[in-house]
Design a protein around this motif. Structure first.
Motif, PDB file in Angstrom:
ATOM      1  N   VAL A 101      54.941  40.945  57.213  1.00  0.00           N
ATOM      2  CA  VAL A 101      54.132  40.480  56.094  1.00  0.00           C
ATOM      3  C   VAL A 101      52.749  41.100  56.158  1.00  0.00           C
ATOM      4  CG1 VAL A 101      53.035  38.448  55.088  1.00  0.00           C
ATOM      5  CG2 VAL A 101      55.372  38.341  55.854  1.00  0.00           C
ATOM      6  N   ARG A 102      52.315  41.586  55.035  1.00  0.00           N
ATOM      7  CA  ARG A 102      50.967  42.140  54.926  1.00  0.00           C
ATOM      8  C   ARG A 102      50.120  41.119  54.167  1.00  0.00           C
ATOM      9  NH1 ARG A 102      51.644  47.131  51.851  1.00  0.00           N
ATOM     10  NH2 ARG A 102      50.751  45.861  50.213  1.00  0.00           N
ATOM     11  N   PRO A 103      49.169  40.478  54.828  1.00  0.00           N
ATOM     12  CA  PRO A 103      48.394  39.456  54.118  1.00  0.00           C
ATOM     13  C   PRO A 103      47.544  40.066  53.015  1.00  0.00           C
ATOM     14  CG  PRO A 103      47.481  39.847  56.300  1.00  0.00           C
ATOM     15  CD  PRO A 103      48.738  40.656  56.198  1.00  0.00           C
ATOM     16  N   ARG A 104      47.473  39.366  51.899  1.00  0.00           N
ATOM     17  CA  ARG A 104      46.665  39.833  50.773  1.00  0.00           C
ATOM     18  C   ARG A 104      45.525  38.852  50.579  1.00  0.00           C
ATOM     19  NH1 ARG A 104      50.191  41.194  45.824  1.00  0.00           N
ATOM     20  NH2 ARG A 104      50.380  38.936  45.776  1.00  0.00           N
ATOM     21  N   LYS A 105      44.323  39.366  50.501  1.00  0.00           N
ATOM     22  CA  LYS A 105      43.134  38.543  50.353  1.00  0.00           C
ATOM     23  C   LYS A 105      42.620  38.675  48.927  1.00  0.00           C
ATOM     24  CE  LYS A 105      42.892  37.536  54.745  1.00  0.00           C
ATOM     25  NZ  LYS A 105      43.391  36.310  55.216  1.00  0.00           N
ATOM     26  N   PHE A 106      42.366  37.548  48.310  1.00  0.00           N
ATOM     27  CA  PHE A 106      41.769  37.520  46.986  1.00  0.00           C
ATOM     28  C   PHE A 106      40.419  36.829  47.081  1.00  0.00           C
ATOM     29  CE2 PHE A 106      46.316  37.842  46.116  1.00  0.00           C
ATOM     30  CZ  PHE A 106      46.329  38.883  45.217  1.00  0.00           C
ATOM     31  N   GLU A 107      39.498  37.254  46.262  1.00  0.00           N
ATOM     32  CA  GLU A 107      38.157  36.692  46.263  1.00  0.00           C
ATOM     33  C   GLU A 107      37.857  36.091  44.901  1.00  0.00           C
ATOM     34  OE1 GLU A 107      35.610  39.889  47.337  1.00  0.00           O
ATOM     35  OE2 GLU A 107      36.580  40.197  49.271  1.00  0.00           O
ATOM     36  N   VAL A 108      36.916  35.147  44.873  1.00  0.00           N
ATOM     37  CA  VAL A 108      36.503  34.512  43.617  1.00  0.00           C
ATOM     38  C   VAL A 108      35.886  35.586  42.723  1.00  0.00           C
ATOM     39  CG1 VAL A 108      34.953  32.805  42.603  1.00  0.00           C
ATOM     40  CG2 VAL A 108      36.132  32.307  44.744  1.00  0.00           C
ATOM     41  N   GLY A 109      36.295  35.593  41.457  1.00  0.00           N
ATOM     42  CA  GLY A 109      35.780  36.560  40.490  1.00  0.00           C
ATOM     43  C   GLY A 109      36.648  37.795  40.319  1.00  0.00           C
ATOM     44  N   GLN A 110      37.674  37.952  41.142  1.00  0.00           N
ATOM     45  CA  GLN A 110      38.563  39.106  41.041  1.00  0.00           C
ATOM     46  C   GLN A 110      39.469  38.969  39.831  1.00  0.00           C
ATOM     47  OE1 GLN A 110      40.790  39.446  44.648  1.00  0.00           O
ATOM     48  NE2 GLN A 110      40.105  41.516  45.032  1.00  0.00           N
ATOM     49  N   ASP A 163      51.760  35.161  46.133  1.00  0.00           N
ATOM     50  CA  ASP A 163      52.922  36.053  46.025  1.00  0.00           C
ATOM     51  C   ASP A 163      53.247  36.367  44.575  1.00  0.00           C
ATOM     52  OD1 ASP A 163      53.146  35.976  48.741  1.00  0.00           O
ATOM     53  OD2 ASP A 163      54.768  34.501  48.774  1.00  0.00           O
ATOM     54  N   ALA A 164      52.808  35.509  43.643  1.00  0.00           N
ATOM     55  CA  ALA A 164      53.153  35.677  42.237  1.00  0.00           C
ATOM     56  C   ALA A 164      52.048  36.370  41.448  1.00  0.00           C
ATOM     57  CB  ALA A 164      53.450  34.322  41.611  1.00  0.00           C
ATOM     58  N   VAL A 165      51.078  36.968  42.132  1.00  0.00           N
ATOM     59  CA  VAL A 165      49.992  37.669  41.442  1.00  0.00           C
ATOM     60  C   VAL A 165      49.782  39.039  42.071  1.00  0.00           C
ATOM     61  CG1 VAL A 165      48.811  35.543  40.788  1.00  0.00           C
ATOM     62  CG2 VAL A 165      48.187  36.661  42.903  1.00  0.00           C
ATOM     63  N   LYS A 166      49.121  39.905  41.320  1.00  0.00           N
ATOM     64  CA  LYS A 166      48.710  41.202  41.869  1.00  0.00           C
ATOM     65  C   LYS A 166      47.355  41.553  41.256  1.00  0.00           C
ATOM     66  CE  LYS A 166      51.116  44.218  38.599  1.00  0.00           C
ATOM     67  NZ  LYS A 166      52.116  45.270  38.487  1.00  0.00           N
ATOM     68  N   ARG A 167      46.646  42.417  41.936  1.00  0.00           N
ATOM     69  CA  ARG A 167      45.308  42.807  41.466  1.00  0.00           C
ATOM     70  C   ARG A 167      45.422  43.569  40.184  1.00  0.00           C
ATOM     71  NH1 ARG A 167      40.857  45.068  45.298  1.00  0.00           N
ATOM     72  NH2 ARG A 167      39.817  44.894  43.306  1.00  0.00           N
ATOM     73  N   TYR A 168      44.413  43.363  39.339  1.00  0.00           N
ATOM     74  CA  TYR A 168      44.326  44.069  38.053  1.00  0.00           C
ATOM     75  C   TYR A 168      43.193  45.066  38.173  1.00  0.00           C
ATOM     76  CZ  TYR A 168      43.515  44.901  33.095  1.00  0.00           C
ATOM     77  OH  TYR A 168      43.329  45.491  31.867  1.00  0.00           O
ATOM     78  N   TYR A 169      43.511  46.340  37.965  1.00  0.00           N
ATOM     79  CA  TYR A 169      42.512  47.395  38.035  1.00  0.00           C
ATOM     80  C   TYR A 169      42.187  47.836  36.622  1.00  0.00           C
ATOM     81  CZ  TYR A 169      43.828  47.538  42.928  1.00  0.00           C
ATOM     82  OH  TYR A 169      44.082  47.204  44.238  1.00  0.00           O
TER      83      TYR A 169
END
Length: 170
Positions: A101-110, A163-169
């Protein structure tokens, strides 16, 4: 042997016996052993006696009851040993899973996109998009749960697993 699928009920008891008398890797014992405190005697072993069957047949009823009660008193010890085995097995499985598993970090405002699952109302068919959004992360909870708002400022009702989200570029 049963021919065809109309007589499946005749083999159901054999399947159940096989299921209850097979050693489970996760618990290190058979379900039958944990319930009754002894391994099941297969009918062929009764017909052609094994050492255990002969030993049980030669003792009188009072002695048999006493040995059976001793076996039943040991069930708790067997169950405790099984629980230790289960915990060890779960640790091994968790370690093997966490290696990959590769941990994914999300931050407020992303900005992120949210997956549309097949059971959701937003599903429109086979050729519809699989992601909706963008959304803004408003708070990050422990173990990767996120609270989202859409770009207009409306809050999403419940927390979303990362797991149900991905970054939006952009």
């Amino acid at each position: 042997m049963v021919e065809g699928s109309r007589q499946w009920h005749e083999k159901l008891l054999f399947a159940l016996l096989g299921y209850c008398t097979t050693v489970r890797t996760s618990i290190g014992a058979t379900p039958y052993l944990l319930v009754y405190g002894t391994e099941a005697a297969i009918l062929i072993k009764v017909k052609i006696p094994s050492l255990r069957i002969v030993a049980e047949a030669e003792i009188d009823d009072e002695e048999w009851v006493k040995t059976r009660l001793e076996q039943l008193s040991l069930i708790d010890e067997k169950r405790l040993a099984t629980m230790c085995h289960v915990q060890l097995y779960q640790q091994i499985m968790a370690r093997a899973y966490n290696k990959k598993v590769r941990p994914r970090k999300f931050e407020v405002g992303q900005l992120i996109l949210k997956r549309i699952f097949p059971h959701q109302v937003e599903t429109k068919g086979k050729f519809a998009p699989n992601w909706q959004g963008p959304f803004v992360v408003t708070s990050v909870l422990s173990n990767g749960a996120l609270y989202l708002t859409d770009v207009g400022g409306r809050c999403v009702e419940m927390a979303i697993n990362s797991d149900a989200v991905k970054r939006y570029y952009v």
